[in-house]
Design a protein around this motif. Structure first.
Motif, PDB file in Angstrom:
ATOM      1  N   ASP A  37      13.388  13.493  -3.787  1.00 62.01           N
ATOM      2  CA  ASP A  37      14.009  14.167  -2.645  1.00 62.01           C
ATOM      3  C   ASP A  37      13.421  13.594  -1.367  1.00 62.01           C
ATOM      4  O   ASP A  37      12.225  13.682  -1.112  1.00 62.01           O
ATOM      5  N   ASP A  38      14.305  12.999  -0.549  1.00 60.60           N
ATOM      6  CA  ASP A  38      13.875  12.295   0.651  1.00 60.60           C
ATOM      7  C   ASP A  38      13.925  13.215   1.879  1.00 60.60           C
ATOM      8  O   ASP A  38      14.586  12.937   2.866  1.00 60.60           O
ATOM      9  N   GLY A  39      13.216  14.337   1.766  1.00 57.60           N
ATOM     10  CA  GLY A  39      13.118  15.255   2.902  1.00 57.60           C
ATOM     11  C   GLY A  39      14.391  16.003   3.201  1.00 57.60           C
ATOM     12  O   GLY A  39      14.734  16.229   4.377  1.00 57.60           O
ATOM     13  N   SER A  40      15.096  16.449   2.172  1.00 54.04           N
ATOM     14  CA  SER A  40      16.339  17.194   2.374  1.00 54.04           C
ATOM     15  C   SER A  40      16.104  18.452   3.211  1.00 54.04           C
ATOM     16  O   SER A  40      15.087  19.134   3.067  1.00 54.04           O
ATOM     17  N   LYS A  41      17.090  18.755   4.060  1.00 51.93           N
ATOM     18  CA  LYS A  41      17.005  19.947   4.901  1.00 51.93           C
ATOM     19  C   LYS A  41      17.940  21.049   4.420  1.00 51.93           C
ATOM     20  O   LYS A  41      18.003  22.118   5.019  1.00 51.93           O
ATOM     21  N   ASP A  42      18.668  20.771   3.343  1.00 51.68           N
ATOM     22  CA  ASP A  42      19.567  21.799   2.797  1.00 51.68           C
ATOM     23  C   ASP A  42      18.945  22.361   1.517  1.00 51.68           C
ATOM     24  O   ASP A  42      17.727  22.289   1.320  1.00 51.68           O
ATOM     25  N   GLU A  43      19.759  22.901   0.630  1.00 56.54           N
ATOM     26  CA  GLU A  43      19.249  23.545  -0.587  1.00 56.54           C
ATOM     27  C   GLU A  43      19.225  22.614  -1.792  1.00 56.54           C
ATOM     28  O   GLU A  43      19.220  23.062  -2.944  1.00 56.54           O
ATOM     29  N   SER A  44      19.197  21.306  -1.559  1.00 54.31           N
ATOM     30  CA  SER A  44      19.229  20.342  -2.658  1.00 54.31           C
ATOM     31  C   SER A  44      18.109  20.575  -3.667  1.00 54.31           C
ATOM     32  O   SER A  44      18.332  20.559  -4.886  1.00 54.31           O
ATOM     33  N   VAL A  45      16.915  20.792  -3.169  1.00 53.54           N
ATOM     34  CA  VAL A  45      15.762  20.971  -4.048  1.00 53.54           C
ATOM     35  C   VAL A  45      15.936  22.207  -4.923  1.00 53.54           C
ATOM     36  O   VAL A  45      15.661  22.185  -6.128  1.00 53.54           O
ATOM     37  N   THR A  46      16.416  23.283  -4.339  1.00 47.84           N
ATOM     38  CA  THR A  46      16.634  24.519  -5.096  1.00 47.84           C
ATOM     39  C   THR A  46      17.663  24.311  -6.191  1.00 47.84           C
ATOM     40  O   THR A  46      17.497  24.779  -7.331  1.00 47.84           O
ATOM     41  N   VAL A  47      18.733  23.584  -5.879  1.00 46.48           N
ATOM     42  CA  VAL A  47      19.776  23.297  -6.866  1.00 46.48           C
ATOM     43  C   VAL A  47      19.186  22.516  -8.039  1.00 46.48           C
ATOM     44  O   VAL A  47      19.458  22.822  -9.207  1.00 46.48           O
ATOM     45  N   VAL A  48      18.368  21.521  -7.733  1.00 51.89           N
ATOM     46  CA  VAL A  48      17.754  20.713  -8.794  1.00 51.89           C
ATOM     47  C   VAL A  48      16.768  21.537  -9.608  1.00 51.89           C
ATOM     48  O   VAL A  48      16.745  21.457 -10.842  1.00 51.89           O
ATOM     49  N   GLU A  49      15.956  22.335  -8.943  1.00 53.19           N
ATOM     50  CA  GLU A  49      14.975  23.161  -9.657  1.00 53.19           C
ATOM     51  C   GLU A  49      15.677  24.141 -10.599  1.00 53.19           C
ATOM     52  O   GLU A  49      15.210  24.370 -11.730  1.00 53.19           O
ATOM     53  N   ASP A  50      16.778  24.713 -10.150  1.00 48.94           N
ATOM     54  CA  ASP A  50      17.554  25.616 -11.019  1.00 48.94           C
ATOM     55  C   ASP A  50      18.123  24.859 -12.212  1.00 48.94           C
ATOM     56  O   ASP A  50      18.142  25.378 -13.336  1.00 48.94           O
ATOM     57  N   PHE A  51      18.588  23.634 -11.982  1.00 55.47           N
ATOM     58  CA  PHE A  51      19.130  22.817 -13.068  1.00 55.47           C
ATOM     59  C   PHE A  51      18.041  22.496 -14.089  1.00 55.47           C
ATOM     60  O   PHE A  51      18.260  22.585 -15.301  1.00 55.47           O
ATOM     61  N   ILE A  52      16.860  22.144 -13.605  1.00 51.86           N
ATOM     62  CA  ILE A  52      15.746  21.814 -14.496  1.00 51.86           C
ATOM     63  C   ILE A  52      15.379  23.012 -15.366  1.00 51.86           C
ATOM     64  O   ILE A  52      15.101  22.881 -16.567  1.00 51.86           O
ATOM     65  N   SER A  53      15.401  24.202 -14.788  1.00 55.06           N
ATOM     66  CA  SER A  53      14.973  25.408 -15.506  1.00 55.06           C
ATOM     67  C   SER A  53      15.851  25.743 -16.701  1.00 55.06           C
ATOM     68  O   SER A  53      15.397  26.395 -17.651  1.00 55.06           O
ATOM     69  N   VAL A  54      17.099  25.285 -16.693  1.00 54.30           N
ATOM     70  CA  VAL A  54      18.018  25.605 -17.795  1.00 54.30           C
ATOM     71  C   VAL A  54      18.412  24.371 -18.599  1.00 54.30           C
ATOM     72  O   VAL A  54      19.299  24.426 -19.450  1.00 54.30           O
ATOM     73  N   ASN A  55      17.734  23.247 -18.330  1.00 56.73           N
ATOM     74  CA  ASN A  55      18.041  22.008 -19.058  1.00 56.73           C
ATOM     75  C   ASN A  55      16.751  21.320 -19.495  1.00 56.73           C
ATOM     76  O   ASN A  55      16.452  20.192 -19.114  1.00 56.73           O
ATOM     77  N   SER A  56      16.020  22.027 -20.331  1.00 56.46           N
ATOM     78  CA  SER A  56      14.728  21.519 -20.781  1.00 56.46           C
ATOM     79  C   SER A  56      14.851  20.293 -21.687  1.00 56.46           C
ATOM     80  O   SER A  56      13.878  19.556 -21.887  1.00 56.46           O
ATOM     81  N   ALA A  57      16.033  20.061 -22.239  1.00 54.77           N
ATOM     82  CA  ALA A  57      16.230  18.904 -23.113  1.00 54.77           C
ATOM     83  C   ALA A  57      16.136  17.595 -22.327  1.00 54.77           C
ATOM     84  O   ALA A  57      15.826  16.540 -22.898  1.00 54.77           O
ATOM     85  N   LEU A  58      16.418  17.664 -21.023  1.00 55.73           N
ATOM     86  CA  LEU A  58      16.288  16.491 -20.174  1.00 55.73           C
ATOM     87  C   LEU A  58      14.881  16.463 -19.572  1.00 55.73           C
ATOM     88  O   LEU A  58      14.393  17.459 -19.039  1.00 55.73           O
ATOM     89  N   ASN A  59      14.249  15.317 -19.672  1.00 54.75           N
ATOM     90  CA  ASN A  59      12.920  15.141 -19.102  1.00 54.75           C
ATOM     91  C   ASN A  59      13.076  14.754 -17.629  1.00 54.75           C
ATOM     92  O   ASN A  59      13.212  13.595 -17.292  1.00 54.75           O
ATOM     93  N   ILE A  60      13.050  15.785 -16.749  1.00 55.48           N
ATOM     94  CA  ILE A  60      13.324  15.555 -15.324  1.00 55.48           C
ATOM     95  C   ILE A  60      12.052  15.757 -14.510  1.00 55.48           C
ATOM     96  O   ILE A  60      11.360  16.768 -14.643  1.00 55.48           O
TER      97      ILE A  60
END
Length: 264
Positions: A37-60
């Protein structure tokens, strides 16, 4: 074959989920996904963190940094990647489900290939000027200067290339991927798989829209810089440089005409 997917991200809350789902839906999953994440000012990080929390099969792995530009973000990802192959993907593009499987198949059948790109948005190339293209065609650095064939989210390459060719030029804001791929093609076996396996820009035209590729003037400056660098690296001679500069300028004016016609 361990594949690391490197994804730079900046203010991508509206697109990153589709991008990540396109990785999740691959018929062969990658070894890891590295998101910078290159210093996003929107909710990009939150979207990714939520995705990671429900997709443990992917090593993110999600890494946050201050805004330094896409080349810096890609370079951080290249340094962190642990796979023996690296696949690049942007946060507003998507892979078709068989993208990695098809590339792995080609690489296994052709072990001398170091770098493999594909087509996008349904395109297929019969020829580029004098060069006839088949299903699998070696691409020289000179051909890349005639037409920029390799687009970032289509490519996969050996990690060892980074140790030799280095990284993206962080001082170059436009056409920086062209600069990097030309340097790689000078030393390594680079091939095009003439099949469309990626969707970029939501399938829109390749130039003239919003985003970096939308700034035609700056893109042209970047392409001219790439030609000058190629001359310095002795990939081309002075006569070829003059021809390619003229050819690039003609393409630039052609793009302007196409964009203006599209807007009418």
């Amino acid at each position: 074959m361990k594949i690391s997917v490197v994804i730079p991200m900046y203010n991508s809350r509206n697109t990153i989920l589709n991008t990540l789902n396109s990785v999740k839906n691959q018929t062969i999953l990658p070894f890891e996904v590295v998101i910078i994440d290159d210093g996003s000012k929107d909710e990009s990080v939150t979207v990714v963190e939520d995705f990671i929390s429900v997709n443990s099969a992917l090593n993110i792995q999600l890494v946050k940094q201050k805004n330094r530009g896409v080349s810096s973000a890609r370079n951080v990802g290249l340094k962190l990647a642990k796979g023996d192959w690296i696949a690049l993907l942007d946060s507003d593009d998507e892979w078709l489900p068989t993208k990695l499987e098809r590339q792995i198949q080609v690489l296994n059948e052709n072990p001398t290939i170091d770098f493999l790109g594909t087509n996008r948005n349904g395109e297929y190339f019969d020829k580029i000027l004098w060069k006839k293209l088949g299903v699998l065609t070696r691409i020289s650095p000179k051909l890349l200067m005639v037409k920029f064939i390799f687009v970032v989210p289509t490519v996969i390459f050996r990690k060892k290339i980074v140790l030799d060719a280095g990284y993206f030029d962080e001082t170059q804001k436009y056409a920086e991927e062209g600069n990097y791929f030309i340097r790689i093609a000078q030393k390594y076996n680079c091939y095009l798989l003439n099949e469309s396996l990626v969707v970029t820009g939501d399938g829109k035209a390749h130039f003239g829209h919003s985003g970096l590729s939308g700034n035609l003037k700056e893109m042209e400056r970047g392409e001219l810089k790439n030609l000058k660098d190629a001359l310095s690296l002795k990939i081309i001679n002075h006569f070829q440089y003059s021809f390619l500069v003229l050819f690039s300028i003609l393409k630039y004016f052609r793009r302007i005409v196409i964009v203006k016609t599209r807007q009418e």
